[in-house]
Motif scaffolding. Structure first.
Motif: not given
Length: 128
Positions: A10-11, A54-56, A65-66, A106-109
């Motif tokens: 995972l990014d 650049n993670y969104r 943002v899929p 949702l995880d922390p990211a």
């Protein structure tokens, strides 16, 4: 067989933070931790976490943002496991399409993941 399955990567903005979160959810051992990558070894599969400057975060269920992918975890008792993942740092989403069979968090990211009764004795008959 061409190549055995290793697992998803995972990014994210902070690899170790996300690896520690998933370690609280499903156990395992953090085998690698650098500024740009962390690896959680789970026995039969692994989870990798790589830094993306650049993670969104996905905006699920809004498609702007899929989510790209999500992880599913078996849970025979959704209510009890929900409390545990929230205590570990997850956030429950407002949209819950089928809360009797799976719950979305949702995880922390910001990656979506689900707890599901599929494949457990508590799950729907077609999943056993």
């Amino acid at each position: 067989m061409v190549a055995p399955f290793w697992g998803p990567t995972l990014d994210c903005p902070e690899p170790l933070v996300l690896a520690e979160f998933y370690q609280r959810i499903c156990g395992g051992e953090i085998a690698i931790s650098t500024e740009s990558y962390a690896e959680l070894r789970l026995g039969t599969a692994n989870l990798g976490f790589q830094r993306d400057l650049n993670y969104r975060a996905p905006t699920w269920p809004d498609p702007r943002v899929p989510q790209q992918c999500h992880l599913d975890f078996k849970a025979a008792d959704l209510d009890a496991e929900e409390l545990r993942v929230i205590a570990a740092g997850a956030t429950k989403t407002a949209v819950q399409p089928h809360p009797a069979v799976f719950r979305v968090f949702l995880d922390p990211a910001g990656h979506a993941f689900c707890l599901t009764t599929y494949g457990t004795e508590a799950g729907p008959p077609e999943s056993r």
